[in-house]
Structure formats: structure tokens, C-alpha cells
Scaffold this motif. Structure first.
Motif, mmCIF file in Angstrom:
data_model
loop_
_atom_site.group_PDB
_atom_site.id
_atom_site.type_symbol
_atom_site.label_atom_id
_atom_site.label_comp_id
_atom_site.label_asym_id
_atom_site.label_seq_id
_atom_site.Cartn_x
_atom_site.Cartn_y
_atom_site.Cartn_z
ATOM 1 N N LEU A 105 0.866 -1.178 0.000
ATOM 2 C CA LEU A 105 0.000 0.000 0.000
ATOM 3 C C LEU A 105 0.900 1.224 0.000
ATOM 4 O O LEU A 105 1.569 1.518 0.996
ATOM 5 C CB LEU A 105 -0.918 0.005 1.227
ATOM 6 N N LEU A 106 0.951 1.922 -1.134
ATOM 7 C CA LEU A 106 1.729 3.147 -1.260
ATOM 8 C C LEU A 106 0.785 4.315 -1.059
ATOM 9 O O LEU A 106 -0.200 4.462 -1.798
ATOM 10 C CB LEU A 106 2.403 3.232 -2.636
ATOM 11 N N CYS A 107 1.067 5.137 -0.057
ATOM 12 C CA CYS A 107 0.125 6.194 0.273
ATOM 13 C C CYS A 107 0.858 7.461 0.678
ATOM 14 O O CYS A 107 2.055 7.456 0.962
ATOM 15 C CB CYS A 107 -0.822 5.748 1.381
ATOM 16 N N PRO B 58 -7.007 4.695 -8.081
ATOM 17 C CA PRO B 58 -6.774 4.856 -6.643
ATOM 18 C C PRO B 58 -7.510 3.785 -5.838
ATOM 19 O O PRO B 58 -8.716 3.592 -6.022
ATOM 20 C CB PRO B 58 -7.335 6.253 -6.364
ATOM 21 N N ALA B 59 -6.792 3.128 -4.956
ATOM 22 C CA ALA B 59 -7.400 2.067 -4.158
ATOM 23 C C ALA B 59 -8.467 2.613 -3.224
ATOM 24 O O ALA B 59 -9.423 1.906 -2.882
ATOM 25 C CB ALA B 59 -6.313 1.340 -3.360
ATOM 26 N N ILE C 179 3.793 1.582 2.680
ATOM 27 C CA ILE C 179 4.902 2.489 2.390
ATOM 28 C C ILE C 179 4.298 3.888 2.319
ATOM 29 O O ILE C 179 3.566 4.203 1.380
ATOM 30 C CB ILE C 179 5.600 2.131 1.067
ATOM 31 N N GLU C 180 4.584 4.679 3.327
ATOM 32 C CA GLU C 180 3.939 5.989 3.444
ATOM 33 C C GLU C 180 4.934 7.096 3.104
ATOM 34 O O GLU C 180 6.012 7.170 3.684
ATOM 35 C CB GLU C 180 3.391 6.188 4.850
ATOM 36 N N LEU D 229 -2.469 2.016 -4.516
ATOM 37 C CA LEU D 229 -2.036 3.403 -4.382
ATOM 38 C C LEU D 229 -3.200 4.224 -3.866
ATOM 39 O O LEU D 229 -4.324 4.107 -4.369
ATOM 40 C CB LEU D 229 -1.548 3.951 -5.715
ATOM 41 N N ALA D 230 -2.931 5.055 -2.862
ATOM 42 C CA ALA D 230 -4.019 5.817 -2.246
ATOM 43 C C ALA D 230 -3.518 7.159 -1.745
ATOM 44 O O ALA D 230 -2.519 7.218 -1.027
ATOM 45 C CB ALA D 230 -4.632 5.026 -1.092
#
Length: 313
Positions: free
Chosen positions: A28-30, A123-124, A169-170, A151-152
């Protein structure tokens, strides 16, 4: 876009896990728009699917069969999911359960190249509740060498059950000196002002400068100062703002009111000379941000802006 320095730590950790054969089945890339998380995801995925990646950095070679297919957008083991079309041809405003079911069926098949299969949902945070529930089964029972990349921009809109099953991964705003140095290396004129206008977000600062946002910022402050002095017509300002990036202008308007409050707290001359006291300025700052969000809703944009600017005047 050059690889930003604030990506380095995330990249090295992910490549270390890859070297150990311990990559997660879901990422989760945010973080805020403008920090390059989509470019990061693309760079990682290309390196993962590349047949001859650099052994030290994990970066794709750029010339093997897989890389050529990725460049052409036709790699069979990469699936991208975003807003689909309704039956009447209109783009959806959310990701729906049928899309997730189709994706899950696709991922249940074997990799065509015998390596990783990767699915990107972007976008998730646009998945509706049914779609998120359908994705949960895939996250709980992942196929071998299958990776989901979500991705969010607003990860809090995802259910906790989804977030807890992804390696997060923020991306955070970098330190001001690092952001400023990167903007200067990118050739952004008046980088310090651009960074301030973008709230410390270097990617937004670069893009907004190219789009003329700093001119809008100056116009917004000029308009607010004129209205505070009783000059000009509120309706004229409303029309001008609506015709050119109203949400961005409201961002700059909220910034301007915050600067007005800070100047008063520091016992300096307020730049906009507003007649509002500190409490009223704080209320107007909040109202400006609420109005910016309300522009996405069903209410009339002109009435929203008219009410806000009438309060200022």
C-alpha cells in the motif's frame, strides 16, 4: 521527474526484502499527491518484472523483452485497475465489485512469463465497500508470486481489514531544505515561494509553478486585500475564481488568512489588512477549507464562493 531523495529509504528497504526473497504479497503506497508514489510504484514494478534488473539497485534494464513490453503497455503479467466505464459509457466515480472479481479471476491464472504477476489498483481508496470486501479474499489467499500494489492519496478511506493486510509504504513531506534543494535542481524559479505555496510539497510546487499557480496566488491575495478595503465587487471575484482553478484559489485564500493571523500574532502589519479579529480569521480559515471540499459536492459553486467572500468583505 528525477528520482527524489525522499524515495531512497523506502527503495532500499524494499530491495533488501527482495534480495532476501521476503517481498510481501501486497503493498500500500500512500501519502499526499505530489511526492511521486506512482513513479516509485512504476519503477519498482518494472524492476520486478525485468528479466535483467541491476543487481545492486533493482532498477529495470530497459531493453529486455519484458521492459519493451512494459514500455508499450502490453506486458501480460501486469494488470492495472482504475475507474471503469458504466454501461452508458460514462466513467464511474468509484471502483466496483465486478472489477475486483475480474481482477481476482485474472490473478488466479498462471504467469505467462513464469515470474511475478502484478496488479495495480489506483486509486485504491476509490473502491466501494463491496469491492473492498471482494479484494479481501484475494489478500487473504494470495497466489504464489502474485503482488497487489495499492495506491491511495487518502488511505484512511480504505477499510482497516485491507490496510492491515498490506505492507504500508507511506510518503511524507521531506525536510524543507531537502525539498528546496530538489526544486532548485529541477530548475524551478523562485523555489522557496513555490514550496511555501504548495504547503511544503515539492512535487506540487514544481507542477504548480509550471501551471502558473504562483500568479494565481498573487491574484488571490490581491483580491482579498481589495475586498477587505471595500474595493471591487464580490460577484466579480467569484466569477474570476470559478473560471480558473477555484479549488486551488481557495487553498491560497486559506493560506493568506493564516498569514494574516500569524502577522498579528507576531505584532507585524497584517498583509491583507482584514477587519476581522483573530477568532473570526480562524473561523474564516476553516470555512475556506470547507468550501474547497464542498466544491466536489452537489451545491452550487458560485453560491458557496459568494457566501465565503461576503464573509471576508
Amino acid at each position: 521527474m528525477s528520482t527524489p531523495p525522499w524515495h531512497a529509504e523506502h527503495w532500499s528497504r524494499l530491495q533488501a526484502r527482495r534480495a532476501r526473497g521476503a517481498l510481501p504479497h501486497a503493498l500500500l503506497l500512500c501519502g499526499p499527491t505530489g511526492l511521486g508514489k506512482r513513479a516509485f510504484a512504476q519503477r519498482f514494478i518494472h524492476g520486478l518484472l525485468c528479466e535483467q534488473p541491476d543487481g545492486n539497485t533493482g532498477v529495470a534494464c530497459g531493453h529486455c523483452r519484458a521492459c519493451l513490453l512494459l514500455a508499450a503497455g502490453s506486458h501480460p503479467d501486469l494488470v492495472s485497475l482504475t475507474y471503469g466505464l458504466r454501461k452508458d459509457g460514462v466513467q464511474r466515480s468509484e471502483i466496483v465489485v465486478e472489477q475486483i472479481r475480474d481482477l481476482s479471476a485474472r490473478l488466479a491464472m498462471s504467469s505467462q512469463f513464469g515470474g511475478w504477476q502484478v496488479a495495480v489498483i489506483d486509486p485504491a481508496d476509490a473502491m466501494n465497500a463491496a469491492a473492498a470486501n471482494a479484494l479481501l479474499k484475494t489478500l487473504e489467499e494470495p497466489a504464489a508470486q502474485t503482488m497487489l500494489v495499492l495506491l491511495a492519496d487518502a488511505p484512511w478511506q480504505l477499510p482497516q481489514t485491507i490496510r492491515s493486510r498490506c505492507q504500508r509504504i507511506e510518503f511524507h513531506l521531506p525536510a524543507p531544505d531537502q525539498a528546496l534543494a530538489w526544486l532548485q535542481a529541477e530548475g524551478v524559479a523562485d523555489a522557496a515561494t513555490a514550496l511555501q505555496a504548495a504547503g511544503g510539497n515539492p512535487g506540487l510546487a514544481r507542477d504548480w509553478t509550471a501551471q502558473g499557480a504562483l500568479d494565481r496566488r498573487r491574484e488571490v491575495r490581491k483580491d482579498l486585500a481589495a475586498l477587505a478595503a471595500g474595493r471591487g465587487q464580490t460577484a466579480d471575484v467569484v466569477k474570476r475564481w470559478l473560471d480558473d482553478e477555484p479549488a486551488q484559489r481557495l487553498w491560497f485564500a486559506a493560506q493568506a488568512s493564516a498569514d494574516e493571523m500569524k502577522a498579528r500574532a507576531d505584532r507585524q502589519a497584517p498583509p491583507l489588512s482584514s477587519a476581522m479579529d483573530a477568532d473570526m480569521l480562524a473561523q474564516w480559515y476553516a470555512a475556506a477549507n470547507r468550501t474547497r471540499q464542498a466544491l466536489r459536492g452537489p451545491l452550487r459553486d458560485d453560491l458557496l464562493l459568494l457566501e465565503l467572500l461576503a464573509m471576508w468583505r
